[in-house]
Design an enzyme around this catalytic site. Structure first.
Site, PDB file in Angstrom:
ATOM      1  N   CYS A 187       0.972  -1.004   0.019  1.00  0.00           N
ATOM      2  CA  CYS A 187       0.024   0.042   0.016  1.00  0.00           C
ATOM      3  C   CYS A 187       0.859   1.167  -0.063  1.00  0.00           C
ATOM      4  CB  CYS A 187      -0.932   0.021   1.308  1.00  0.00           C
ATOM      5  SG  CYS A 187      -1.907  -1.444   1.370  1.00  0.00           S
TER       6      CYS A 187
HETATM    7  C1  BEZ Z   1       0.348  -5.185   1.940  1.00  0.00           C
HETATM    8  O1  BEZ Z   1      -0.314  -4.392   1.840  1.00  0.00           O
HETATM    9  O2  BEZ Z   1       1.612  -4.491   1.711  1.00  0.00           O
HETATM   10  C2  BEZ Z   1       0.184  -6.382   2.158  1.00  0.00           C
HETATM   11  C3  BEZ Z   1      -1.010  -6.709   2.595  1.00  0.00           C
HETATM   12  C4  BEZ Z   1      -1.091  -8.193   2.614  1.00  0.00           C
HETATM   13  C5  BEZ Z   1      -0.238  -9.195   2.231  1.00  0.00           C
HETATM   14  C6  BEZ Z   1       0.982  -8.797   1.653  1.00  0.00           C
HETATM   15  C7  BEZ Z   1       1.107  -7.210   1.710  1.00  0.00           C
END
Ligand code: BEZ
Length: 213
Positions: free
Chosen positions: A46
């Protein structure tokens, strides 16, 4: 919760965001919009996504598109995380992030998929047109960062259909030939498509991209 389908009016909501209280429809005004959810603050994928979205502001502005992000974390968390995004992605966040702690918006837009995770939003994307109609919905798993070049490509295609009555063929990119939508008769073509067209089959009529020099 009502299932949202393409062509439906995007449900309106009021929500707290990093840019204050937002009424979604009023905030959109006459713009196109991208509403996209991410699983949680302070997560790696994100962080990269929101950094890129900030850097693409000029591209969104060119297309009259406003972007708004959402997660179920709170406003304080969002503000802290924005500092990290700005620092690590070398940018300045320039769009609101909704703090959907009570999951009101996430529920309205079916952004929580319990078999993936019953607490967090998945990576949903909704593109809304200036009439507030939903034009695109995509759902990605949490572990896959979205491709915002692809979202710009789709918005270009949607706007070509809305404003120039053409559709875009497989793997189309800006500048490539387009296809004339089936509702246009051959009689109407000369006035609508002065660049000309090629009829490969009566249902397959190709024209240069109307808004491309
Ligand atoms: C992320 O948002 O970075 C993420 C969320 C769930 C699994 C792997 C990465």
């Amino acid at each position: 919760m009502k299932t949202i389908r393409l062509g439906d009016e995007a449900p309106n909501f009021k929500a707290l965001s990093t840019e204050g209280e937002i009424n979604f429809h009023s905030w959109l005004g006459d713009s196109w919009g991208i509403l996209f959810s991410h699983p949680a603050d302070y997560t790696p994928v994100c962080t990269t996504e929101l950094g890129v979205v900030a850097k693409y502001k000029e591209e969104f502005d060119k297309r009259n598109v406003k972007v708004i992000a959402l997660s179920v974390d709170g406003i304080k968390s969002h503000y802290g995380w924005i500092k990290d995004i700005n620092e690590t992605q070398n940018t300045t966040i320039n769009f609101p992030i909704i703090a959907d702690e009570d999951r009101k918006v996430a529920t309205l837009y079916d952004m929580i998929h319990p078999n993936a995770d019953d607490k967090l939003t998945v990576r949903s994307v909704f593109v809304v047109d200036p009439d507030k109609k939903v034009k695109l919905m995509i759902t990605y798993p949490a572990s896959t960062g979205r491709n915002f070049d692809e979202l710009l490509r789709v918005i270009d295609s949607l706007q070509l259909t809305a404003y120039h009555k053409v559709a875009t063929p497989v793997n189309w990119n800006n500048g490539d030939d387009c296809v004339i939508v089936p509702s246009i008769t051959n009689k109407e073509i000369p006035s609508l498509f002065p660049k000309g067209y090629k009829e490969i089959k009566p249902y397959l009529r190709i024209t240069p991209q109307p808004n491309w020099n």
